[in-house]
Design an enzyme around this catalytic site. Structure first.
Site, PDB file in Angstrom:
ATOM      1  N   GLN A  54       0.836  -1.202   0.000  1.00 25.81           N
ATOM      2  CA  GLN A  54       0.000   0.000   0.000  1.00 25.81           C
ATOM      3  C   GLN A  54       0.873   1.256   0.000  1.00 25.81           C
ATOM      4  O   GLN A  54       1.669   1.444   0.926  1.00 25.81           O
ATOM      5  CB  GLN A  54      -0.899  -0.005   1.244  1.00 25.81           C
ATOM      6  CG  GLN A  54      -1.829   1.197   1.335  1.00 25.81           C
ATOM      7  CD  GLN A  54      -2.594   1.234   2.649  1.00 25.81           C
ATOM      8  OE1 GLN A  54      -2.054   0.915   3.702  1.00 25.81           O
ATOM      9  NE2 GLN A  54      -3.855   1.629   2.594  1.00 25.81           N
ATOM     10  N   GLY A  55       0.724   2.100  -1.004  1.00 27.56           N
ATOM     11  CA  GLY A  55       1.507   3.333  -1.093  1.00 27.56           C
ATOM     12  C   GLY A  55       0.664   4.553  -0.808  1.00 27.56           C
ATOM     13  O   GLY A  55       0.148   5.196  -1.724  1.00 27.56           O
ATOM     14  N   TYR A  56       0.484   4.823   0.470  1.00 28.99           N
ATOM     15  CA  TYR A  56      -0.336   5.971   0.875  1.00 28.99           C
ATOM     16  C   TYR A  56       0.538   7.062   1.496  1.00 28.99           C
ATOM     17  O   TYR A  56       0.691   8.147   0.975  1.00 28.99           O
ATOM     18  CB  TYR A  56      -1.379   5.539   1.907  1.00 28.99           C
ATOM     19  CG  TYR A  56      -2.687   5.037   1.356  1.00 28.99           C
ATOM     20  CD1 TYR A  56      -2.778   4.459   0.094  1.00 28.99           C
ATOM     21  CD2 TYR A  56      -3.856   5.129   2.109  1.00 28.99           C
ATOM     22  CE1 TYR A  56      -3.990   3.992  -0.401  1.00 28.99           C
ATOM     23  CE2 TYR A  56      -5.076   4.672   1.624  1.00 28.99           C
ATOM     24  CZ  TYR A  56      -5.139   4.100   0.371  1.00 28.99           C
ATOM     25  OH  TYR A  56      -6.332   3.640  -0.101  1.00 28.99           O
ATOM     26  N   SER A  57       1.092   6.740   2.694  1.00 30.75           N
ATOM     27  CA  SER A  57       1.806   7.760   3.459  1.00 30.75           C
ATOM     28  C   SER A  57       3.054   8.231   2.736  1.00 30.75           C
ATOM     29  O   SER A  57       3.635   7.506   1.916  1.00 30.75           O
ATOM     30  CB  SER A  57       2.221   7.196   4.820  1.00 30.75           C
ATOM     31  OG  SER A  57       1.095   6.876   5.584  1.00 30.75           O
ATOM     32  N   GLU A  59     -10.272  -1.327   5.447  1.00 34.06           N
ATOM     33  CA  GLU A  59      -9.066  -1.514   6.245  1.00 34.06           C
ATOM     34  C   GLU A  59      -9.368  -1.448   7.739  1.00 34.06           C
ATOM     35  O   GLU A  59      -8.843  -2.201   8.532  1.00 34.06           O
ATOM     36  CB  GLU A  59      -8.024  -0.441   5.863  1.00 34.06           C
ATOM     37  CG  GLU A  59      -6.683  -0.624   6.553  1.00 34.06           C
ATOM     38  CD  GLU A  59      -5.681   0.472   6.189  1.00 34.06           C
ATOM     39  OE1 GLU A  59      -6.057   1.412   5.477  1.00 34.06           O
ATOM     40  OE2 GLU A  59      -4.543   0.361   6.644  1.00 34.06           O
ATOM     41  N   ASN A  70      -4.801   6.705  15.934  1.00 35.94           N
ATOM     42  CA  ASN A  70      -5.972   6.706  16.807  1.00 35.94           C
ATOM     43  C   ASN A  70      -6.404   8.129  17.165  1.00 35.94           C
ATOM     44  O   ASN A  70      -7.565   8.355  17.494  1.00 35.94           O
ATOM     45  CB  ASN A  70      -5.705   5.854  18.043  1.00 35.94           C
ATOM     46  CG  ASN A  70      -5.699   4.367  17.696  1.00 35.94           C
ATOM     47  OD1 ASN A  70      -5.660   4.002  16.516  1.00 35.94           O
ATOM     48  ND2 ASN A  70      -5.747   3.518  18.698  1.00 35.94           N
ATOM     49  N   GLU A  71      -5.466   9.080  17.063  1.00 41.47           N
ATOM     50  CA  GLU A  71      -5.868  10.474  17.253  1.00 41.47           C
ATOM     51  C   GLU A  71      -6.841  10.897  16.151  1.00 41.47           C
ATOM     52  O   GLU A  71      -7.855  11.541  16.408  1.00 41.47           O
ATOM     53  CB  GLU A  71      -4.637  11.394  17.249  1.00 41.47           C
ATOM     54  CG  GLU A  71      -3.814  11.367  18.527  1.00 41.47           C
ATOM     55  CD  GLU A  71      -2.886  10.160  18.618  1.00 41.47           C
ATOM     56  OE1 GLU A  71      -2.850   9.341  17.678  1.00 41.47           O
ATOM     57  OE2 GLU A  71      -2.198  10.034  19.648  1.00 41.47           O
TER      58      GLU A  71
END
Lengths: 368, 401
Positions: free
Chosen positions: B128-131, B247, B387-388
């Site tokens: 997965q290439g997100y961040s 997800e 989680n923030e």
């Protein structure tokens, strides 16, 4: 698997909610608590008319054969409205115990009166664990003539002061748990009445050489009955806690959206928002635990461990939510005039009685 | 309300247990014991996926026409329960729980035909290439760019926290195709059918547990085909949000929590308390364990309600809540396991964690995995949206701000 309320359960819940919304606003509730009466007899009459007093009992005993899920369907709104009438003590505990031994004429007789709203019952079960005085220790039953003699103390007996009949658990000479029914006016019975932090009437009950006839003994071996009655009552009490938790969260979320400080709603501050998110998750976990445990009880597969998990979780999570509600409200949350603190007190009481969260967690953890 | 069990489900359970008792190889079982992450040891887990694929049991969550099992939610739960009980390695989530379901929902027929079979069989692994280094929680500010050129895109920039990219042959990614308007509006969702295009470089990142689970991927004028686009150009944010639901969404976590609890209890029965006796009989430990067990029971209740279709799962914040609750419970479980293991968990022994490496652990299996698991699970509250961020999303559904 289906954990949703049936149509009938939703209708019952709706009619209870409608009645409470109309007649049991927080101010009205406070008037009841402040009055000389321990609870509202008008409300009790309405519960009778709605069939709630007969709900958990079998048809042949004059009841409506309601299931545990029927009971939580009404107990959640009871909790949301901070209802002070003695539903759990008189119907779930005393009534439940009497129904379990209704082959005894005395039990059936009292049960009928309780179902008809003509008598209130109290269940004297919890012993004091912290009192050193032996006279105030657990209640013991010894043979005496044709009957029995009761000695000892029962602690925090809800509705005892207004009860017409006390259902008392006592340890017999052979070590078994026996069950007795007697009137609080029986010589040797003395009450220390008080109001609990959540506005309910209760008393410590001392038995000082109380002589009761043989027929007052409803069961000589009642451990299983007591376990089952207390288990069912704890599910209903948990439902009240979950109802209270959901309502205190709703009111707090509303407040955080309308209360302005520094020119913005306080809910826009991340610290406050994240506390609300935690409250929501805790309330959701408590509610899920309640619904799942109730389904287990209805299916007849619930174990004492399941009940302990429920009791401890709704108590601890509910208290966390209610404490966070006070903090979010700030100074006004500390006042008697707002409902918020009263939710906290109700939940603290539920968490503490019949074994607190620490007790139940330890039972769960030790059961391996 | 009712709890169904019934003879059919029991028959199904028998079929499942028979298979799970016989099909996994020793290496696969070893991989299960040595799992210290949401991502189980790669080679053995893919081997297990191939076996399940052959059996037709690889994708219980998928529609039947795409290779799903057609199981009821109860059956899916039973399968997860029995797999967890045996400590078998959970299948890697990227294909089966993320990009696969996304393509089924939003991909073209051509994309589905080309990619779904390899996701099921284990022939392909998608990272997965997100961040990006500058776009973590604020994902929409990503800057890795794709410029159209003929039938291709030219990609420049980098992606980080690309889990197992060094083992992957494919990638699904978010790229910036426009800097006009709101930052969410210039993002495109792209499938890379190869990771060996010229201009792509993959560098593993060593994590706290000593393993290269994460990677950084660099793009230097990498030319990739536009046919890999999912949805329209500049509409990728909506696609990504759709995937996040897959997800984060709940499902069947609780059997794995139960399994973990079981390992804690096993460990507590044989480890001594400094106050005498074994830990399992220590009242303070029992109190703490009891709360942990109750928390697992509550998550089980929540999942059971959700899979049954109860309205509790209709809450708009539900997937954010279950992500947060499950990730923090995982952290708590691994923390307690590490504490139960105590000083025995302080031994650094990477070689013994290699499946098939033949190096015996110092201590037992639990001594071996407790600390890497604890360390690795610090990531659970960071990945898939911190989680923030989840708490922001939950709060937004509660109170107007």
């Amino acid at each position: 698997m289906d954990f949703s309320f049936t149509y009938e359960q939703s209708m019952l819940r709706e009619s209870v909610t409608r009645y409470l919304e109309k007649n049991y606003a927080f101010e009205t509730r406070q008037e009841i608590v402040r009055s000389a009466q321990p609870y509202s007899s008008d409300a009790w009459k309405t519960y009778h008319e709605l069939g709630l007093l007969a709900l958990p009992f079998p048809e042949e005993a004059g009841g409506l054969d309601g299931s545990i899920v029927d009971l939580i369907a009404i107990a959640e709104p009871f909790g949301a409205h901070l209802v002070v009438e003695p539903y759990v003590p008189s119907i779930m505990l005393a009534g439940g115990a009497l129904a379990a031994v209704r082959e005894q004429p005395l039990a059936q007789q009292w049960l009928e009166k309780i179902i008809e709203g003509e008598a209130i019952g109290a269940f004297a079960h919890e012993d004091s664990h912290r009192v050193g005085d032996a006279k105030q220790g657990p209640v013991r039953a010894t043979a005496s003539g044709d009957g029995h003699r009761l000695e000892g103390r029962k602690q925090l007996v809800l509705a005892a002061a207004e009860a017409d009949v006390l259902v008392v658990s006592a340890t017999a000479e052979n070590g078994a748990q026996a069950l007795f029914a007697l009137e609080p006016t029986t010589p040797g019975v003395s009450l220390t009445p008080f109001t609990t932090i959540d506005g309910r009437s209760a008393a410590h009950v001392d038995f000082d050489g109380v002589e009761v006839p043989a027929q007052a003994c409803l069961s000589a071996d009642a451990a299983e009955i007591i376990g089952s009655v207390v288990g069912q009552a704890l599910v209903v009490l948990a439902a009240e806690a979950v109802g209270a938790t959901g309502e205190v969260l709703r009111q707090t979320a509303e407040y955080a959206g309308t209360r302005h400080q520094f020119g913005v709603p306080i809910g826009s501050f991340q610290t406050v928002a994240h506390r609300l998110a935690d409250m929501k998750m805790d309330a959701t976990k408590a509610q899920a635990t309640l619904l799942y445990t109730a389904a287990l009880v209805e299916a007849g597969t619930a174990t004492p461990r399941d009940i302990s998990v429920l009791k401890a979780q709704v108590g601890r999570l509910g208290r966390k939510v209610a404490e966070a509600a006070v903090q979010t409200h700030g100074g006004i949350g500390m006042t008697d005039e707002l409902a918020i603190g009263h939710y906290l007190k109700r939940i603290v009481l539920i968490e503490t009685i019949f074994g607190d969260s620490d007790y139940h967690y330890r039972l769960v953890g030790a059961a391996n | 309300m009712d709890l169904e069990s019934g003879p059919e489900l029991e028959e199904f359970r028998r079929e499942v247990t028979e298979f799970l008792d016989s099909a996994p190889t020793d290496a696969i079982r070893e991989a299960g014991r040595k799992t210290t992450s949401a991502f189980s040891p790669f080679d053995e887990t893919i081997a297990w996926q191939r076996i399940l694929h052959e059996k037709g049991w690889v994708a219980p969550g998928w529609p039947v026409e795409y290779g799903g099992t057609g199981w009821s939610v109860e059956q899916r739960y039973v399968f997860a329960e029995e797999s967890a009980k045996r400590g078998l390695p959970p299948l890697l989530p990227n294909c089966l729980k993320m990009i696969g379901p996304l393509l089924i929902d939003l991909g073209t027929e051509e994309q589905k035909a080309k990619y779904l079979p390899g996701m099921l069989s284990g022939d392909d692994y998608w990272t997965q290439g997100y961040s990006e280094p500058g776009a973590g929680s604020d994902l929409a500010s990503l800057s890795c760019s794709a410029v159209a050129d003929g039938d291709d895109y030219i990609i420049n920039g980098s992606k980080i926290w690309t889990t197992l990219a060094h083992r992957a042959n494919r990638m699904f990614m978010l790229v910036r195709t426009s800097t006009e308007g709101k930052k969410q509006q210039g993002i495109t969702f792209l499938l890379l059918d190869r990771l060996d295009y010229p201009g792509i470089e993959i560098r593993p990142i060593i994590g706290l547990d000593g393993f290269p689970e994460q990677c950084e991927v660099f793009f230097d004028n990498a030319r990739v085909p536009q046919s890999g686009r999912v949805g329209e150009e500049n509409q990728g944010w909506a696609v990504a949000k759709h995937l996040l639901k897959h997800e984060r969404g709940g499902g069947t976590n609780s059997p794995w929590h139960e399994r973990f609890l079981g390992r804690i209890k096993d460990a507590a029965r044989v480890r001594t308390s400094p106050f005498g006796g074994v830990l399992a009989e220590d009242p303070v430990f029992c109190r703490e364990l009891g709360e942990l067990e109750a928390e697992v029971a509550s998550v089980t209740a929540l999942e059971r309600l959700a899979v049954s279709g109860h309205a509790i799962a209709d809450n708009p914040a539900f997937s954010s809540m279950t992500k947060t609750i499950n990730s923090e419970l995982t952290q708590r479980l691994t923390t307690v396991l590490a504490r139960v293991t105590g000083e025995d968990a302080l031994v650094l022994q990477r070689e013994a964690l290699e499946v098939g490496g033949g190096v015996d652990p110092i201590g037992d299996d639990i001594d071996l995995v407790a600390m890497p698991y604890y360390l690795n699970s610090r990531a659970t509250s960071i990945y898939a949206g911190t989680n923030e961020v989840q708490r922001d999303l939950i709060a937004r559904t509660l109170s107007s701000r």
